[in-house]
Design a protein around this motif. Structure first.
Motif, PDB file in Angstrom:
ATOM      1  N   ARG A 215       0.812  -1.218   0.000  1.00 45.91           N
ATOM      2  CA  ARG A 215       0.000   0.000   0.000  1.00 45.91           C
ATOM      3  C   ARG A 215       0.849   1.273   0.000  1.00 45.91           C
ATOM      4  O   ARG A 215       0.323   2.368  -0.113  1.00 45.91           O
ATOM      5  N   GLY A 216       2.128   1.117   0.121  1.00 46.39           N
ATOM      6  CA  GLY A 216       2.989   2.286   0.115  1.00 46.39           C
ATOM      7  C   GLY A 216       4.443   1.901   0.322  1.00 46.39           C
ATOM      8  O   GLY A 216       4.763   0.755   0.675  1.00 46.39           O
ATOM      9  N   LEU A 236       4.514  -0.440   3.304  1.00 48.26           N
ATOM     10  CA  LEU A 236       3.278  -0.357   4.070  1.00 48.26           C
ATOM     11  C   LEU A 236       2.297  -1.414   3.587  1.00 48.26           C
ATOM     12  O   LEU A 236       2.101  -1.587   2.375  1.00 48.26           O
ATOM     13  N   VAL A 237       1.685  -2.127   4.548  1.00 51.58           N
ATOM     14  CA  VAL A 237       0.677  -3.144   4.234  1.00 51.58           C
ATOM     15  C   VAL A 237      -0.547  -2.906   5.101  1.00 51.58           C
ATOM     16  O   VAL A 237      -0.525  -2.088   6.030  1.00 51.58           O
ATOM     17  N   GLU A 238      -1.632  -3.621   4.822  1.00 50.19           N
ATOM     18  CA  GLU A 238      -2.852  -3.506   5.618  1.00 50.19           C
ATOM     19  C   GLU A 238      -2.584  -3.952   7.062  1.00 50.19           C
ATOM     20  O   GLU A 238      -1.807  -4.887   7.287  1.00 50.19           O
ATOM     21  N   PRO A 239      -3.219  -3.306   8.039  1.00 51.02           N
ATOM     22  CA  PRO A 239      -2.954  -3.632   9.452  1.00 51.02           C
ATOM     23  C   PRO A 239      -3.253  -5.086   9.818  1.00 51.02           C
ATOM     24  O   PRO A 239      -2.626  -5.636  10.723  1.00 51.02           O
ATOM     25  N   TYR A 240      -4.200  -5.698   9.115  1.00 48.02           N
ATOM     26  CA  TYR A 240      -4.587  -7.065   9.464  1.00 48.02           C
ATOM     27  C   TYR A 240      -3.678  -8.121   8.809  1.00 48.02           C
ATOM     28  O   TYR A 240      -3.912  -9.327   8.959  1.00 48.02           O
ATOM     29  N   ALA A 246       3.215 -11.311   5.625  1.00 45.00           N
ATOM     30  CA  ALA A 246       4.184 -10.222   5.453  1.00 45.00           C
ATOM     31  C   ALA A 246       5.557 -10.784   5.080  1.00 45.00           C
ATOM     32  O   ALA A 246       6.266 -10.231   4.239  1.00 45.00           O
ATOM     33  N   HIS A 247       5.905 -11.902   5.717  1.00 40.56           N
ATOM     34  CA  HIS A 247       7.189 -12.531   5.427  1.00 40.56           C
ATOM     35  C   HIS A 247       7.232 -13.038   3.991  1.00 40.56           C
ATOM     36  O   HIS A 247       8.241 -12.848   3.276  1.00 40.56           O
ATOM     37  N   HIS A 270      11.652  -3.603   5.620  1.00 43.28           N
ATOM     38  CA  HIS A 270      10.942  -3.443   6.883  1.00 43.28           C
ATOM     39  C   HIS A 270       9.465  -3.230   6.593  1.00 43.28           C
ATOM     40  O   HIS A 270       9.088  -2.362   5.807  1.00 43.28           O
ATOM     41  N   VAL A 271       8.610  -4.050   7.203  1.00 39.44           N
ATOM     42  CA  VAL A 271       7.162  -3.989   6.953  1.00 39.44           C
ATOM     43  C   VAL A 271       6.478  -3.199   8.050  1.00 39.44           C
ATOM     44  O   VAL A 271       6.734  -3.397   9.249  1.00 39.44           O
ATOM     45  N   GLU A 272       5.562  -2.289   7.658  1.00 40.05           N
ATOM     46  CA  GLU A 272       4.817  -1.464   8.604  1.00 40.05           C
ATOM     47  C   GLU A 272       3.338  -1.484   8.237  1.00 40.05           C
ATOM     48  O   GLU A 272       2.987  -1.576   7.065  1.00 40.05           O
TER      49      GLU A 272
END
Length: 275
Positions: A215-216, A236-240, A246-247, A270-272
């Motif tokens: 997402r960003g 940036l990824v979705e909070p859920y 993510a890995h 780095h994922v947020e």
């Protein structure tokens, strides 16, 4: 190895011609050629060291060996330039040099040989994105340009201007110093960890943002270490998004970037969460 053999043989021939026939320009050209042999050996050594795997003392590998090789090459060029300039200035007052037919033949042969060798070195260096190989190629090109100047000097000497021989040697020394300064500037960029360029940075960002689930992207950074690129970024990824998803996303992203970005050796992601 062919490059080392060629520049050594040509350097010895040029030195012998310059010493036996009294040509300052050929002596200068021989110093340039034999310096090329030294730098080719250094480049080969640097390449072998840079290919070593990371160890307990060099956790990120040995890629800077290429840059250190380029540093030695630049220093060798500068020293050769000063030595040639000194000898040439001493010979400016000479007025008894008459070129022989053999010097013309040696000049033309050297121009052809060094031009072909330089072209191949530069082609391989650019293909490998290796600064030291490209620099070595331009050094070999300077050997060819030096002999072009020598040939012109021989013509002027034949026309009754013997000082042209020493003036050509001065010109060769200036040319070598210019190559040295240009190489120093590139080396400084690498040691200061300069970016691989706007095009590479833009391409990396587009690849990351084009991946499903992203997402960003921000804090994208990259630097050159020798001929390799090291990068890190935040996505940036979705909070859920789960840790497992993510890995998997970062693994796909790393494979994609290394496949698409030439010379990319390492990328830390780095994922947020987006919010």
């Amino acid at each position: 190895m062919l490059s080392i053999f060629t520049t050594t043989v040509m350097g010895i021939l040029e030195f012998s011609a310059g010493f036996l026939l009294g040509s300052m320009a050929f002596l200068a050209a021989s110093v340039d050629a034999l310096t090329d042999t030294f730098t080719s050996v250094m480049v080969l050594l640097g390449l072998r060291i840079s290919e070593r795997r990371a160890d307990s003392h060099h956790l990120y590998g040995h890629h800077q060996a290429e840059t250190l090789t380029s540093l030695a090459l630049a220093l060798a060029l500068a020293l050769a330039s000063v030595r040639i300039m000194y000898s040439a200035v001493q010979g400016l007052g000479r007025s008894n040099f008459t070129p022989s037919a053999g010097l013309y033949l040696l000049s033309v042969s050297g121009i052809v040989i060094f031009s072909l060798l330089a072209r191949e070195k530069i082609r391989i260096g650019r293909k490998l994105s290796n600064l030291s190989v490209v620099a070595d190629g331009y050094h070999t090109l300077s050997d060819s340009l030096a002999l072009v100047a020598v040939l012109a000097g021989l013509v002027f000497c034949r026309w009754g201007y013997p000082q042209a021989d020493a003036l050509v040697a001065v010109g060769i020394s200036i040319l070598i110093m210019w190559y040295s300064i240009t190489l120093w500037r590139r080396i400084v960029d690498v040691f200061m960890e300069s970016s691989p360029g706007e095009r590479v940075m833009r391409e990396m960002k587009e690849l990351v943002l084009g991946m499903p689930g992203v997402r960003g992207c921000h804090e994208l950074r990259a630097r050159r270490v020798g001929s390799k690129i090291f990068a890190d970024l935040h996505v940036l990824v979705e909070p859920y998004t789960s840790v497992e998803d993510a890995h998997k996303l970062t693994e796909r992203m790393e494979r994609l970037l290394k496949r698409k970005i030439k010379d990319l050796h390492s990328v830390v992601i780095h994922v947020e969460p987006i919010n």
